[in-house]
Scaffold this motif. Structure first.
Motif, PDB file in Angstrom:
ATOM      1  N   GLU A 131       7.472  -0.033   5.564  1.00  0.00           N
ATOM      2  CA  GLU A 131       6.288   0.764   5.242  1.00  0.00           C
ATOM      3  C   GLU A 131       6.285   2.080   6.003  1.00  0.00           C
ATOM      4  N   GLU A 132       6.757   2.040   7.238  1.00  0.00           N
ATOM      5  CA  GLU A 132       6.839   3.273   8.035  1.00  0.00           C
ATOM      6  C   GLU A 132       7.822   4.260   7.405  1.00  0.00           C
ATOM      7  N   GLU A 133       8.961   3.779   6.935  1.00  0.00           N
ATOM      8  CA  GLU A 133       9.956   4.657   6.299  1.00  0.00           C
ATOM      9  C   GLU A 133       9.417   5.227   4.985  1.00  0.00           C
ATOM     10  N   ILE A 134       8.699   4.405   4.238  1.00  0.00           N
ATOM     11  CA  ILE A 134       8.096   4.889   2.984  1.00  0.00           C
ATOM     12  C   ILE A 134       7.074   5.974   3.303  1.00  0.00           C
ATOM     13  N   HIS A 135       6.268   5.732   4.322  1.00  0.00           N
ATOM     14  CA  HIS A 135       5.271   6.733   4.735  1.00  0.00           C
ATOM     15  C   HIS A 135       5.963   8.032   5.139  1.00  0.00           C
ATOM     16  N   GLU A 136       7.027   7.931   5.924  1.00  0.00           N
ATOM     17  CA  GLU A 136       7.753   9.125   6.365  1.00  0.00           C
ATOM     18  C   GLU A 136       8.345   9.883   5.171  1.00  0.00           C
ATOM     19  N   GLU A 137       8.890   9.162   4.210  1.00  0.00           N
ATOM     20  CA  GLU A 137       9.440   9.808   3.005  1.00  0.00           C
ATOM     21  C   GLU A 137       8.335  10.503   2.210  1.00  0.00           C
ATOM     22  N   THR A 138       7.198   9.844   2.090  1.00  0.00           N
ATOM     23  CA  THR A 138       6.063  10.427   1.362  1.00  0.00           C
ATOM     24  C   THR A 138       5.615  11.723   2.019  1.00  0.00           C
ATOM     25  N   VAL A 139       5.472  11.694   3.319  1.00  0.00           N
ATOM     26  CA  VAL A 139       5.032  12.883   4.057  1.00  0.00           C
ATOM     27  C   VAL A 139       6.095  13.979   3.974  1.00  0.00           C
ATOM     28  N   ARG A 140       7.350  13.605   4.087  1.00  0.00           N
ATOM     29  CA  ARG A 140       8.441  14.587   3.997  1.00  0.00           C
ATOM     30  C   ARG A 140       8.439  15.285   2.643  1.00  0.00           C
ATOM     31  N   LEU A 141       8.291  14.499   1.580  1.00  0.00           N
ATOM     32  CA  LEU A 141       8.278  15.078   0.233  1.00  0.00           C
ATOM     33  C   LEU A 141       7.059  15.978   0.034  1.00  0.00           C
ATOM     34  N   LYS A 142       5.911  15.555   0.544  1.00  0.00           N
ATOM     35  CA  LYS A 142       4.717  16.396   0.450  1.00  0.00           C
ATOM     36  C   LYS A 142       4.912  17.710   1.205  1.00  0.00           C
ATOM     37  N   GLY A 143       5.606  17.637   2.333  1.00  0.00           N
ATOM     38  CA  GLY A 143       5.918  18.852   3.086  1.00  0.00           C
ATOM     39  C   GLY A 143       6.828  19.783   2.307  1.00  0.00           C
ATOM     40  N   ARG A 144       7.794  19.217   1.608  1.00  0.00           N
ATOM     41  CA  ARG A 144       8.686  20.037   0.772  1.00  0.00           C
ATOM     42  C   ARG A 144       7.918  20.691  -0.363  1.00  0.00           C
ATOM     43  N   ILE A 145       6.977  19.955  -0.942  1.00  0.00           N
ATOM     44  CA  ILE A 145       6.156  20.521  -2.021  1.00  0.00           C
ATOM     45  C   ILE A 145       5.328  21.686  -1.488  1.00  0.00           C
ATOM     46  N   THR A 205      15.071   9.239  -6.931  1.00  0.00           N
ATOM     47  CA  THR A 205      16.249   8.558  -6.396  1.00  0.00           C
ATOM     48  C   THR A 205      15.864   7.597  -5.273  1.00  0.00           C
ATOM     49  N   ILE A 206      14.969   8.027  -4.415  1.00  0.00           N
ATOM     50  CA  ILE A 206      14.509   7.198  -3.293  1.00  0.00           C
ATOM     51  C   ILE A 206      13.638   6.040  -3.795  1.00  0.00           C
ATOM     52  N   TRP A 207      13.028   6.202  -4.973  1.00  0.00           N
ATOM     53  CA  TRP A 207      12.147   5.161  -5.501  1.00  0.00           C
ATOM     54  C   TRP A 207      12.843   3.803  -5.598  1.00  0.00           C
ATOM     55  N   TYR A 208      14.128   3.819  -5.896  1.00  0.00           N
ATOM     56  CA  TYR A 208      14.850   2.552  -5.991  1.00  0.00           C
ATOM     57  C   TYR A 208      14.715   1.773  -4.685  1.00  0.00           C
ATOM     58  N   LYS A 209      14.972   2.445  -3.562  1.00  0.00           N
ATOM     59  CA  LYS A 209      14.874   1.782  -2.253  1.00  0.00           C
ATOM     60  C   LYS A 209      13.443   1.330  -1.973  1.00  0.00           C
ATOM     61  N   VAL A 210      12.493   2.151  -2.367  1.00  0.00           N
ATOM     62  CA  VAL A 210      11.084   1.808  -2.159  1.00  0.00           C
ATOM     63  C   VAL A 210      10.718   0.584  -2.987  1.00  0.00           C
ATOM     64  N   MET A 251       0.814  -1.188   0.000  1.00  0.00           N
ATOM     65  CA  MET A 251       0.000   0.000   0.000  1.00  0.00           C
ATOM     66  C   MET A 251       0.865   1.263   0.000  1.00  0.00           C
ATOM     67  N   TYR A 252       1.914   1.289   0.849  1.00  0.00           N
ATOM     68  CA  TYR A 252       2.756   2.478   0.930  1.00  0.00           C
ATOM     69  C   TYR A 252       3.626   2.636  -0.315  1.00  0.00           C
ATOM     70  N   GLN A 253       4.000   1.520  -0.911  1.00  0.00           N
ATOM     71  CA  GLN A 253       4.724   1.586  -2.186  1.00  0.00           C
ATOM     72  C   GLN A 253       3.864   2.252  -3.248  1.00  0.00           C
ATOM     73  N   LEU A 254       2.609   1.879  -3.310  1.00  0.00           N
ATOM     74  CA  LEU A 254       1.681   2.453  -4.286  1.00  0.00           C
ATOM     75  C   LEU A 254       1.479   3.941  -4.027  1.00  0.00           C
ATOM     76  N   ARG A 255       1.348   4.323  -2.761  1.00  0.00           N
ATOM     77  CA  ARG A 255       1.205   5.745  -2.425  1.00  0.00           C
ATOM     78  C   ARG A 255       2.430   6.523  -2.893  1.00  0.00           C
ATOM     79  N   TYR A 256       3.603   5.957  -2.682  1.00  0.00           N
ATOM     80  CA  TYR A 256       4.835   6.623  -3.092  1.00  0.00           C
ATOM     81  C   TYR A 256       4.887   6.734  -4.623  1.00  0.00           C
ATOM     82  N   TRP A 257       4.524   5.648  -5.298  1.00  0.00           N
ATOM     83  CA  TRP A 257       4.489   5.652  -6.761  1.00  0.00           C
ATOM     84  C   TRP A 257       3.531   6.732  -7.280  1.00  0.00           C
ATOM     85  N   ASN A 258       2.365   6.829  -6.658  1.00  0.00           N
ATOM     86  CA  ASN A 258       1.394   7.846  -7.062  1.00  0.00           C
ATOM     87  C   ASN A 258       1.933   9.257  -6.821  1.00  0.00           C
TER      88      ASN A 258
END
Length: 165
Positions: free
Chosen positions: A113-127, A101-106, A1-8
Motif C-alpha cells: 500500500e505504501e508503494e502504491i501511495h508513492e506511485e500515485t503521488v509521483r504520478l500526480k507530481g508529474r501531472i 503499465t504500473i497498474w498490473y503490479k498494483v 483503499m490504495y488500489q482504488l485510489r490508483y484506479w481512480n
C-alpha cells in the motif's frame, strides 16, 4: 483503499486525455471557422457588392463584421491555447501509459500500500509539472459538456479493456 485510489487516478488520466484532445479540437475548429469566415466575407462581399447594389447595406455589414473579427482575432484565446493544450495532452498520454503499465503490479498485489501511495503521488507530481510547463499560466475555461463526454470516453475505454465487455 490504495488500489482504488490508483484506479481512480488511471480513470482521471484517461478522461483528461480525452478532455484535452476535445478541447484542442474545439479550439482549432473555432480558429479555423473564424479564419474561413473572414476570408469568405471579405472576398465574397467585395465581389458581390458590385453585382447586388440593392443589398449594399447587407454587404457593408458583412465587410464591417469581418474587419472587426480581423481586429480582435489576435486577442481571442483559441490559437494561443492550441499548442500548450496539445503539448500537455502528449505529456498526459505518456504519464497514462506509464501509470497503466504500473497498474498490473498494483492490481496483482505486487506492490505494498505504501508503494502504491508513492506511485500515485509521483504520478500526480508529474501531472502537475506537465500542467505548469505546458500551460505556463494559461487558464482553460471549464467546458462541462466536453468534460462529461471525456468521462464517458474514459469509462468506455476501461469497460472495453479491463472489464471485458
Amino acid at each position: 483503499m490504495y488500489q482504488l485510489r490508483y484506479w481512480n487516478l488511471l480513470k482521471e488520466l484517461k478522461a483528461q486525455i480525452a478532455y484535452l484532445h476535445g478541447y484542442a479540437a474545439k479550439d482549432e475548429w473555432t480558429d479555423k471557422a473564424l479564419s474561413i469566415f473572414m476570408a469568405i466575407a471579405s472576398s465574397a462581399s467585395i465581389a458581390t457588392w458590385a453585382l447586388w447594389k440593392e443589398h449594399q447595406m447587407v454587404w457593408a455589414c458583412i465587410i464591417a463584421l469581418s474587419q472587426v473579427v480581423t481586429a480582435i482575432k489576435p486577442f481571442l484565446p483559441y490559437r494561443k491555447r492550441l499548442k500548450p493544450v496539445s503539448e500537455l495532452n502528449n505529456q498526459v498520454q505518456a504519464i497514462f501509459l506509464e501509470a497503466e503499465t504500473i497498474w498490473y503490479k498494483v492490481s496483482e498485489g505486487l506492490l505494498t500500500e505504501e508503494e502504491i501511495h508513492e506511485e500515485t503521488v509521483r504520478l500526480k507530481g508529474r501531472i502537475l509539472s506537465a500542467e505548469r510547463a505546458s500551460l505556463n499560466g494559461i487558464v482553460l475555461p471549464r467546458k462541462i459538456k466536453l468534460k462529461e463526454a471525456a468521462e464517458n470516453a474514459a469509462d468506455e475505454y476501461f469497460t472495453e479493456n479491463y472489464l471485458g465487455a
